[in-house]
Write an enzyme that holds these catalytic residues in place. Structure first.
Site, PDB file in Angstrom:
ATOM      1  N   GLY A   1      44.657  38.274  37.373  1.00  0.00           N
ATOM      2  CA  GLY A   1      44.724  37.194  37.818  1.00  0.00           C
ATOM      3  C   GLY A   1      44.583  36.178  36.211  1.00  0.00           C
TER       4      GLY A   1
ATOM      5  N   ASP B   1      45.687  29.724  39.370  1.00  0.00           N
ATOM      6  CA  ASP B   1      46.053  28.801  38.576  1.00  0.00           C
ATOM      7  C   ASP B   1      45.914  29.519  36.681  1.00  0.00           C
ATOM      8  OD1 ASP B   1      44.009  28.258  38.349  1.00  0.00           O
ATOM      9  OD2 ASP B   1      43.036  26.493  38.570  1.00  0.00           O
ATOM     10  N   GLY B   2      44.752  30.739  36.661  1.00  0.00           N
ATOM     11  CA  GLY B   2      44.469  31.650  35.760  1.00  0.00           C
ATOM     12  C   GLY B   2      42.815  31.189  35.349  1.00  0.00           C
TER      13      GLY B   2
ATOM     14  N   ASP C   1      39.062  46.134  44.413  1.00  0.00           N
ATOM     15  CA  ASP C   1      39.285  46.067  43.546  1.00  0.00           C
ATOM     16  C   ASP C   1      38.003  45.419  42.827  1.00  0.00           C
ATOM     17  OD1 ASP C   1      39.817  44.141  45.987  1.00  0.00           O
ATOM     18  OD2 ASP C   1      40.369  42.353  43.824  1.00  0.00           O
TER      19      ASP C   1
ATOM     20  N   ASP D   1      32.908  41.653  38.911  1.00  0.00           N
ATOM     21  CA  ASP D   1      33.290  40.623  39.601  1.00  0.00           C
ATOM     22  C   ASP D   1      32.452  40.272  40.870  1.00  0.00           C
ATOM     23  OD1 ASP D   1      35.554  40.602  38.071  1.00  0.00           O
ATOM     24  OD2 ASP D   1      36.827  40.653  40.001  1.00  0.00           O
TER      25      ASP D   1
HETATM   26  P1  AMP Z   1      38.247  37.732  43.042  1.00  0.00           P
HETATM   27  O1  AMP Z   1      38.655  37.393  44.525  1.00  0.00           O
HETATM   28  O2  AMP Z   1      38.186  36.553  42.221  1.00  0.00           O
HETATM   29  O3  AMP Z   1      37.894  39.124  42.984  1.00  0.00           O
HETATM   30  O4  AMP Z   1      39.802  37.895  42.547  1.00  0.00           O
HETATM   31  C1  AMP Z   1      41.294  38.345  43.176  1.00  0.00           C
HETATM   32  C2  AMP Z   1      42.550  38.330  42.800  1.00  0.00           C
HETATM   33  O5  AMP Z   1      43.053  37.282  42.840  1.00  0.00           O
HETATM   34  C3  AMP Z   1      42.227  39.169  41.445  1.00  0.00           C
HETATM   35  O6  AMP Z   1      43.750  39.484  41.270  1.00  0.00           O
HETATM   36  C4  AMP Z   1      42.574  38.065  40.790  1.00  0.00           C
HETATM   37  O7  AMP Z   1      43.190  38.000  39.237  1.00  0.00           O
HETATM   38  C5  AMP Z   1      42.896  36.279  41.255  1.00  0.00           C
HETATM   39  N1  AMP Z   1      42.787  35.449  40.780  1.00  0.00           N
HETATM   40  C6  AMP Z   1      41.375  34.536  41.591  1.00  0.00           C
HETATM   41  N2  AMP Z   1      41.337  33.643  41.090  1.00  0.00           N
HETATM   42  C7  AMP Z   1      42.677  33.701  40.437  1.00  0.00           C
HETATM   43  C8  AMP Z   1      42.850  31.821  39.650  1.00  0.00           C
HETATM   44  N3  AMP Z   1      42.427  30.758  39.173  1.00  0.00           N
HETATM   45  N4  AMP Z   1      44.239  32.660  38.863  1.00  0.00           N
HETATM   46  C9  AMP Z   1      44.735  33.459  38.866  1.00  0.00           C
HETATM   47  N5  AMP Z   1      44.498  34.823  39.757  1.00  0.00           N
HETATM   48  C10 AMP Z   1      43.043  34.342  40.413  1.00  0.00           C
HETATM   49 MG    MG Z   2      38.078  40.518  41.028  1.00  0.00          MG
END
Ligand code: AMP
Ligand code: MG
Length: 487
Positions: free
Chosen positions: A92, A125-126, A252, A262
């Site tokens: 994301g 927001d990516g 994931d 991660d």
């Molecule tokens: P994480 O908890 O960081 O492993 O993220 C879990 C999911 O949320 C993954 O698919 C990430 O790519 C997505 N994600 C986390 N933060 C963001 C963000 N700020 N914008 C878009 N996608 C996000």
């Molecule tokens: Mg992740």
């Protein structure tokens, strides 16, 4: 040594096609600048460390420029988050820029985290903020220096781009290196969306690229699963032995390679606490420090489910049963070494458990205890360390058993004992409060503390002149920092 424009790309994952990832260009961040780079990670790409200081480096890893041979892709996956299946995840906010191969013939994924929105961003927001990018960078390189398998981090690029979390912050990007970014959740995605052909293509890709030796076995998929079970058992044994708490062990976030992957609200233990929860949104303590061991098994069972099209349930069950005994053997082996023991006795597990219980009851610093235990002979070290324990009587009883146990190892040169123990017991560890102090400085534009902390942690077993403050017990405030889960 190579210049930046001399990297050679071979984008094997991208060639799997659009069912596996989507072409997306990075969205640049404003006024990109180098926060910190890892010369050791740069060496993996044969890059001259001096290029980190050139403007083009910050432009490349801040999303402004791209190699002609790069093929930036957002990968699709799913996964179990806190025990529930989430059918649609994916990159994301990160992009696989491409795969670089080095002079040693290794392939390294270049993954740019915080590169902007993708089809998998959902409401996000990516972006990634500076503090979480610095934390991922420091943790990757610190774990590697502790000999704990992990993704690596090449650099953090800071910017002026505002992002909104609990308050306004600045966007940053971290460039992550790994031989693969395939997660347990990749296999789950194709399994639960019932796409056997794509699942097979993914399986064959992973086998050929990352487990070629398994292809020579009668059942390659089973051999690969076994290898993944073994690697996870060893990885989690290392986390437990060194007090690393991952914090978000969703499937994931589990690498198919069995490496730490991660980073979120992770922490290394300060005081020993088996029940420590580093993720403040983890109300049930699902990912508490001691739960990492059974959760490792739970995650492998989720992967096993996704592999049922390839492997019989009986074979999966049998292989999966290897995890706990393997974990226990690795863990005990590591802890024996941390205690300075070179032989094995039946009661070692009990000796260790009693020690951890005493440390837990007295809130003893996990890292420094083992370091100091190796400073002197067993007798002298135990005599000095007893003051750290509330239950002095209890510790004295343990100390007597420990001294006797060390005595049964036979005559030992004290200098040898020190060298051997210090080689496995770090003096410096990535404590949350050390990271936080460096982040506070970086947020006001001073990157020198992040760089110094990274340098200290790159060599955690060696005492470094002038770096005494990094080896101190944390101040009381530093033990109870609430690390924001937003990143
Ligand atoms: P994480 O908890 O960081 O492993 O993220 C879990 C999911 O949320 C993954 O698919 C990430 O790519 C997505 N994600 C986390 N933060 C963001 C963000 N700020 N914008 C878009 N996608 C996000
Ligand atoms: Mg992740």
């Amino acid at each position: 040594m190579k210049a930046l424009d001399e990297l050679t790309f071979d984008n094997r994952f991208a060639r799997l096609g659009d069912a596996f990832s989507t072409h997306v260009l990075p969205e640049p961040i404003a006024a990109p600048r180098l926060v910190v780079a890892s010369p050791a990670a740069m060496a993996l790409l044969d890059l001259d460390p001096a290029v980190a200081e050139t403007p083009v480096f910050a432009e490349l890893f801040g999303g402004h420029k791209l190699w002609a041979e790069a093929e930036p892709r957002a990968m699709v996956y799913s996964g179990h988050q806190f025990g529930s299946y989430n059918p649609q995840l994916g990159d994301g906010r990160g992009l696989l820029l491409g795969e670089v191969y080095n002079e040693a013939g290794e392939h390294w994924d270049l993954h740019l985290k915080g590169a902007g929105q993708t089809p998998y961003s959902r409401m996000g927001d990516g972006r990634a903020v500076l503090r979480s990018s610095i934390r991922e960078f420091l943790a990757s390189e610190a774990l590697h220096a502790l000999n704990i398998p992990t993704t690596r981090a090449l650099c953090v690029i800071g910017s002026d781009t505002p992002v909104w979390r609990e308050k306004q912050e600045r966007a940053a990007m971290v460039l992550r290196l790994s031989p693969s970014h395939v997660r347990f959740g990749h296999f789950e995605y194709f399994y639960y969306t019932k796409r056997p052909e794509q699942q097979k293509a993914l399986g064959e890709h992973v086998l050929a690229m990352h487990f070629p030796e398994c292809l020579e076995q009668p059942e390659p998929y089973l051999a690969m699963f076994r290898e993944i079970v073994e690697r996870n058992a060893e990885l989690i044994a290392k986390w437990q032995a060194y007090g690393f708490c991952h914090g978000v062990m969703n499937t994931d976030n589990m690498s198919i390679l069995g490496i730490t992957f991660d980073f979120g609200p992770f922490a290394f233990l300060d005081d020993f606490d088996a029940n420590f929860i580093c993720n403040h949104s983890d109300d049930q303590g699902r990912y508490s420090f001691s739960n990492q061991v059974p959760i490792g098994q739970w995650n492998l069972s989720a992967l096993a489910q996704a592999l049922t099209p390839f492997i019989s349930v009986d074979a999966l069950r049998e292989t999966f049963g290897l995890y706990l005994p393997l974990y226990q053997a690795h863990y005990l082996d590591l802890m024996r070494r941390r205690l300075g023991l070179t032989t094995a006795e039946d009661d070692d597990q009990k000796l260790l458990e009693r020690l951890l219980q005493l440390m837990q009851n007295s809130g003893v610093d996990y890292t420094l205890f083992f370091r100091r235990l190796g400073d002197e002979s067993a007798e002298l070290a135990v005599a000095r360390l007893r003051d750290d324990f509330v239950d002095i009587k209890g510790f004295d009883a343990w100390g007597e058993q420990y001294v006797a146990r060390v005595g049964r190892e036979g005559p030992l040169d004290q200098e040898q004992r020190r060298v051997r123990m210090h080689a496995v017991n770090p003096l410096y560890i990535l404590r949350n409060y050390l990271a936080q102090k460096a982040i506070d400085a970086a947020e006001s534009g001073d990157y020198s503390q992040v760089r110094r902390l990274h340098a200290v942690l790159s060599n955690p077993f060696e005492e470094q002149a002038g770096m005494e403050s990094y080896a101190e017990r944390p101040p009381e405030w530093g033990k109870h920092l609430e690390i924001s889960c937003s990143s």
